[in-house]
Design a protein around this motif. Structure first.
Motif, mmCIF file in Angstrom:
data_model
loop_
_atom_site.group_PDB
_atom_site.id
_atom_site.type_symbol
_atom_site.label_atom_id
_atom_site.label_comp_id
_atom_site.label_asym_id
_atom_site.label_seq_id
_atom_site.Cartn_x
_atom_site.Cartn_y
_atom_site.Cartn_z
ATOM 1 N N PHE A 413 43.894 109.212 -42.161
ATOM 2 C CA PHE A 413 42.930 109.678 -41.174
ATOM 3 C C PHE A 413 41.700 110.287 -41.844
ATOM 4 O O PHE A 413 41.788 110.907 -42.899
ATOM 5 C CB PHE A 413 43.558 110.732 -40.259
ATOM 6 N N SER A 414 40.589 110.110 -41.146
ATOM 7 C CA SER A 414 39.339 110.735 -41.559
ATOM 8 C C SER A 414 38.707 111.362 -40.315
ATOM 9 O O SER A 414 39.188 111.198 -39.202
ATOM 10 C CB SER A 414 38.385 109.692 -42.164
ATOM 11 N N LEU A 415 37.613 112.069 -40.507
ATOM 12 C CA LEU A 415 36.908 112.655 -39.357
ATOM 13 C C LEU A 415 36.447 111.571 -38.391
ATOM 14 O O LEU A 415 36.465 111.747 -37.169
ATOM 15 C CB LEU A 415 35.716 113.475 -39.848
ATOM 16 N N THR A 416 36.045 110.424 -38.939
ATOM 17 C CA THR A 416 35.598 109.321 -38.082
ATOM 18 C C THR A 416 36.726 108.855 -37.177
ATOM 19 O O THR A 416 36.533 108.562 -35.989
ATOM 20 C CB THR A 416 35.111 108.142 -38.937
ATOM 21 N N SER A 417 37.939 108.812 -37.740
ATOM 22 C CA SER A 417 39.083 108.381 -36.945
ATOM 23 C C SER A 417 39.282 109.278 -35.741
ATOM 24 O O SER A 417 39.423 108.817 -34.599
ATOM 25 C CB SER A 417 40.353 108.385 -37.810
ATOM 26 N N PHE A 418 39.272 110.585 -35.983
ATOM 27 C CA PHE A 418 39.567 111.510 -34.895
ATOM 28 C C PHE A 418 38.421 111.616 -33.899
ATOM 29 O O PHE A 418 38.641 111.857 -32.709
ATOM 30 C CB PHE A 418 39.915 112.901 -35.456
ATOM 31 N N SER A 419 37.204 111.447 -34.351
ATOM 32 C CA SER A 419 36.087 111.489 -33.407
ATOM 33 C C SER A 419 36.197 110.354 -32.403
ATOM 34 O O SER A 419 35.781 110.486 -31.249
ATOM 35 C CB SER A 419 34.754 111.409 -34.158
ATOM 36 N N SER A 420 36.792 109.242 -32.816
ATOM 37 C CA SER A 420 37.015 108.132 -31.890
ATOM 38 C C SER A 420 38.115 108.469 -30.899
ATOM 39 O O SER A 420 38.038 108.118 -29.719
ATOM 40 C CB SER A 420 37.386 106.861 -32.661
ATOM 41 N N LEU A 421 39.163 109.172 -31.369
ATOM 42 C CA LEU A 421 40.264 109.537 -30.477
ATOM 43 C C LEU A 421 39.804 110.466 -29.362
ATOM 44 O O LEU A 421 40.280 110.381 -28.230
ATOM 45 C CB LEU A 421 41.384 110.220 -31.269
ATOM 46 N N VAL A 422 38.894 111.354 -29.664
ATOM 47 C CA VAL A 422 38.426 112.331 -28.678
ATOM 48 C C VAL A 422 37.781 111.648 -27.475
ATOM 49 O O VAL A 422 37.763 112.178 -26.369
ATOM 50 C CB VAL A 422 37.453 113.328 -29.337
ATOM 51 N N LYS A 423 37.275 110.434 -27.660
ATOM 52 C CA LYS A 423 36.655 109.696 -26.558
ATOM 53 C C LYS A 423 37.674 109.256 -25.508
ATOM 54 O O LYS A 423 37.312 108.940 -24.380
ATOM 55 C CB LYS A 423 35.938 108.458 -27.098
ATOM 56 N N LEU A 424 38.964 109.221 -25.894
ATOM 57 C CA LEU A 424 40.003 108.712 -24.991
ATOM 58 C C LEU A 424 40.441 109.829 -24.052
ATOM 59 O O LEU A 424 41.446 110.506 -24.262
ATOM 60 C CB LEU A 424 41.179 108.174 -25.808
ATOM 61 N N LYS A 425 39.700 110.024 -22.994
ATOM 62 C CA LYS A 425 39.903 111.153 -22.089
ATOM 63 C C LYS A 425 41.234 111.075 -21.343
ATOM 64 O O LYS A 425 41.757 112.097 -20.895
ATOM 65 C CB LYS A 425 38.757 111.231 -21.079
ATOM 66 N N SER A 426 41.785 109.865 -21.184
ATOM 67 C CA SER A 426 43.039 109.712 -20.441
ATOM 68 C C SER A 426 44.267 109.773 -21.340
ATOM 69 O O SER A 426 45.396 109.652 -20.850
ATOM 70 C CB SER A 426 43.049 108.376 -19.679
ATOM 71 N N LEU A 427 44.068 109.969 -22.654
ATOM 72 C CA LEU A 427 45.194 109.974 -23.588
ATOM 73 C C LEU A 427 46.125 111.149 -23.287
ATOM 74 O O LEU A 427 45.696 112.302 -23.276
ATOM 75 C CB LEU A 427 44.682 110.066 -25.024
ATOM 76 N N ARG A 428 47.396 110.819 -23.028
ATOM 77 C CA ARG A 428 48.381 111.843 -22.697
ATOM 78 C C ARG A 428 49.454 111.983 -23.767
ATOM 79 O O ARG A 428 50.065 113.040 -23.880
ATOM 80 C CB ARG A 428 49.047 111.502 -21.352
ATOM 81 N N ARG A 429 49.692 110.924 -24.550
ATOM 82 C CA ARG A 429 50.729 110.988 -25.580
ATOM 83 C C ARG A 429 50.179 110.422 -26.882
ATOM 84 O O ARG A 429 49.597 109.337 -26.905
ATOM 85 C CB ARG A 429 51.969 110.193 -25.158
ATOM 86 N N LEU A 430 50.351 111.183 -27.976
ATOM 87 C CA LEU A 430 49.919 110.752 -29.292
ATOM 88 C C LEU A 430 51.080 110.919 -30.262
ATOM 89 O O LEU A 430 51.636 112.019 -30.396
ATOM 90 C CB LEU A 430 48.715 111.561 -29.767
ATOM 91 N N SER A 431 51.456 109.827 -30.924
ATOM 92 C CA SER A 431 52.529 109.851 -31.918
ATOM 93 C C SER A 431 51.971 109.369 -33.248
ATOM 94 O O SER A 431 51.407 108.274 -33.332
ATOM 95 C CB SER A 431 53.683 108.956 -31.467
ATOM 96 N N ILE A 432 52.113 110.179 -34.287
ATOM 97 C CA ILE A 432 51.565 109.871 -35.609
ATOM 98 C C ILE A 432 52.703 109.948 -36.622
ATOM 99 O O ILE A 432 53.353 110.987 -36.755
ATOM 100 C CB ILE A 432 50.444 110.860 -35.987
ATOM 101 N N THR A 433 52.947 108.842 -37.336
ATOM 102 C CA THR A 433 54.081 108.760 -38.254
ATOM 103 C C THR A 433 53.620 108.239 -39.612
ATOM 104 O O THR A 433 52.843 107.284 -39.689
ATOM 105 C CB THR A 433 55.164 107.811 -37.697
ATOM 106 N N ARG A 434 54.088 108.904 -40.676
ATOM 107 C CA ARG A 434 53.826 108.476 -42.060
ATOM 108 C C ARG A 434 52.335 108.295 -42.329
ATOM 109 O O ARG A 434 51.891 107.305 -42.902
ATOM 110 C CB ARG A 434 54.589 107.178 -42.382
ATOM 111 N N CYS A 435 51.548 109.252 -41.913
ATOM 112 C CA CYS A 435 50.099 109.206 -42.115
ATOM 113 C C CYS A 435 49.660 110.345 -43.025
ATOM 114 O O CYS A 435 50.383 111.320 -43.235
ATOM 115 C CB CYS A 435 49.367 109.298 -40.769
ATOM 116 N N THR A 436 48.463 110.209 -43.586
ATOM 117 C CA THR A 436 47.889 111.273 -44.411
ATOM 118 C C THR A 436 46.596 111.763 -43.768
ATOM 119 O O THR A 436 45.898 111.018 -43.076
ATOM 120 C CB THR A 436 47.602 110.771 -45.841
#
Length: 505
Positions: A413-436
């Protein structure tokens, strides 16, 4: 006088409607059931303990019409009980009380999703219920050999003996390791003998039943069940291949063979004839040792809603092809070696809601294709190619405003990755596995304020749990597992007033 006559007719009609409105029978009039039928039902009730209070069988009272009791259906011509539907009623019993086999007019028997203990079915006399067309004994806890008597119920249209592989202590582990003490199995009779006389069967569910002694399962299906529409044999330890003779079962709408790891790899190419079944709506072949090159053909069925080919590591090729009128809603390809042939590979999937795949792209990024699918609700992406850029991929789905669930595995993950996630206003569940993650990335967790569930496991953080998690005030479930966090748990977690489940270890 004429008006009085009309009033009288309306009154009689109203009385008739009141007399029949509560009927559970199969006709227009309620008849009292036979005394011996009521006595057998009351004996059955006495054999039950109840997980819920008041019990679901409060209406089963002596001296009342048993045709009006919860879950009971009667014939309007004889008053005999023809249907007993008690699925999921919170019943506990030590096996099946023999009184049920006095109801010899039964056509429908559904006791599923209760708990009848770890007993054998061999002691029960199913041959005394010859009129049965629907039998559902799934998820009841039974063990051991499936009795011959069930194979003699020649009027059966639907048979469900699914074992408890997804419930409680009788788990997938028992199915895979072959612990027959904890599952139903077919040995004597084997599958071939069981289905030999069930020619009227339309639906067959044996999920979790050990069929490792039934090497001819495939040919037996094709020979004995010509009218079959639903076939569900997941986690059955099948040992023979998916044979070409199944191509004769043109009426199949549901095929579920997932989890049969014993299908020999040397005999397991993708069964191409499934692509010709015009009425197919569900095809589940996950973890069946499929291998080779996936056919460059188009699925002919316009009604296919679910395609699951995941965890077939030796199956490779381009993405499955569908017509412009495809109805596909769920496609699971993770754990297999599918690749994107060109940009726009997903353009035919107008109704796609669930997508799970491994991203192994080097020259073509799927962000533009993924981004056009505004119907997506659930997305799972696993990185298998270090050249794939998560930031670009997530930017492509930033406009999928209805996305509710996102699973990401093996990414950096980078800041760019998460800035894209923030746009997903309807996101209710996030699962992150084996990531850095980078230190700067962690603080952005607090911007995902719409989340109800956050799962982070086997990730390399090397820092404290970010206090910004306290901003996720809508969280109901927080699970952080094996992530090498340093330092104390932040006090800001105390702000999560809606939290119902918290696991940090």
């Amino acid at each position: 006088m004429a008006s009085i006559g009309w009033v009288l007719l309306l009154f009689i009609a109203e009385l008739s409607a009141l007399a029949t409105s509560g009927a559970h029978g199969d006709g227009n009039f309620t008849l009292r059931c036979q005394p011996d039928q009521a006595a057998s039902l009351l004996q059955l009730k006495k054999s039950f303990s109840f997980f819920h209070y008041p019990s679901a069988l409060e209406s089963w009272q002596d001296g009342t019409d048993c045709c009006l009791w919860e879950g009971v259906g009667c014939s309007n011509s004889s008053g005999h009980v023809t249907a007993l539907e008690l699925s999921g009623h919170g019943l506990y019993s030590q096996g099946i009380n023999p009184a049920i086999f006095n109801l010899t007019s039964l056509q429908l028997l559904d006791l599923s999703m209760n708990y009848f203990g770890e007993y054998s079915l061999l002691q029960f006399r199913f041959e005394r219920l010859p009129l049965l067309t629907h039998l559902n004994l799934s998820h009841l806890g039974f063990q051991g050999q499936i009795p011959t008597g069930i194979g003699g119920l020649t009027n059966l249209i639907s048979l469900d003996l699914s074992a408890n592989y997804d419930l409680g202590d009788v788990s997938t582990y028992d199915i895979i390791t072959g612990d027959r003490n904890n599952v139903l199995y077919l040995q004597d009779p084997n599958f071939k003998i069981l289905v030999a006389n069930l020619n009227n069967l339309r639906e067959l569910y044996l999920d979790g039943v050990d069929m490792s002694s039934s090497g001819e399962w495939c040919h037996a299906l094709a020979k004995s069940l010509p009218r079959l529409q639903v076939l569900s044999l997941s986690y059955c330890k099948l040992v023979g291949p998916i044979c070409p003779s199944l191509s004769n079962l043109h009426s199949l709408t549901v095929i579920n063979l997932e989890g049969n790891f014993g299908i020999p790899t040397a005999l397991a190419p993708f069964p191409e004839f499934f692509m010709d079944f015009l009425n197919l709506s569900v095809l589940r072949l996950a973890a069946t040792n499929l291998q080779g090159w996936f056919p460059r053909r188009t699925f002919q069925s316009k009604t296919l809603r679910v395609l699951d080919l995941s965890w077939n590591q030796d199956l490779s090729g381009p993405l499955p092809n569908f017509s412009n009128t495809s109805s596909l809603e769920t496609m699971m390809l993770d754990g297999a070696s599918f690749s994107f042939g060109k940009p726009g590979s997903f353009t035919n999937f107008k109704y796609l809601q669930t997508l799970s795949l491994d991203v192994n792209i080097s020259s073509v990024e799927p962000q533009s294709s993924l981004g056009i699918h505004r119907s997506l609700r659930h997305l799972g992406l696993t990185q298998t190619d270090s050249t794939s850029n998560l930031g670009l991929i997530l930017s492509g789905i930033g406009d999928v405003q209805n996305l509710q669930s996102l699973e990401l595995s093996d990414w950096r993950f980078s800041l760019t990755s998460f800035s894209s996630l923030v746009k997903l206003k309807s996101l209710r569940r996030l699962s992150i596995t084996r990531c850095t993650f980078t230190r700067s990335t962690l603080s952005t967790f607090g911007n995902l304020v719409g989340l109800r569930s956050l799962e982070v496991s086997d990730c390399d953080f090397n820092g404290p749990i970010p206090s910004a998690i306290g901003n996720l005030t809508n969280l109901k479930s927080l699970n952080i597992d094996n992530c090498d966090f340093l330092g104390p748990i932040p006090s800001s977690i105390g702000k999560l007033m809606n939290l119902r489940s918290l696991e940090i270890f």
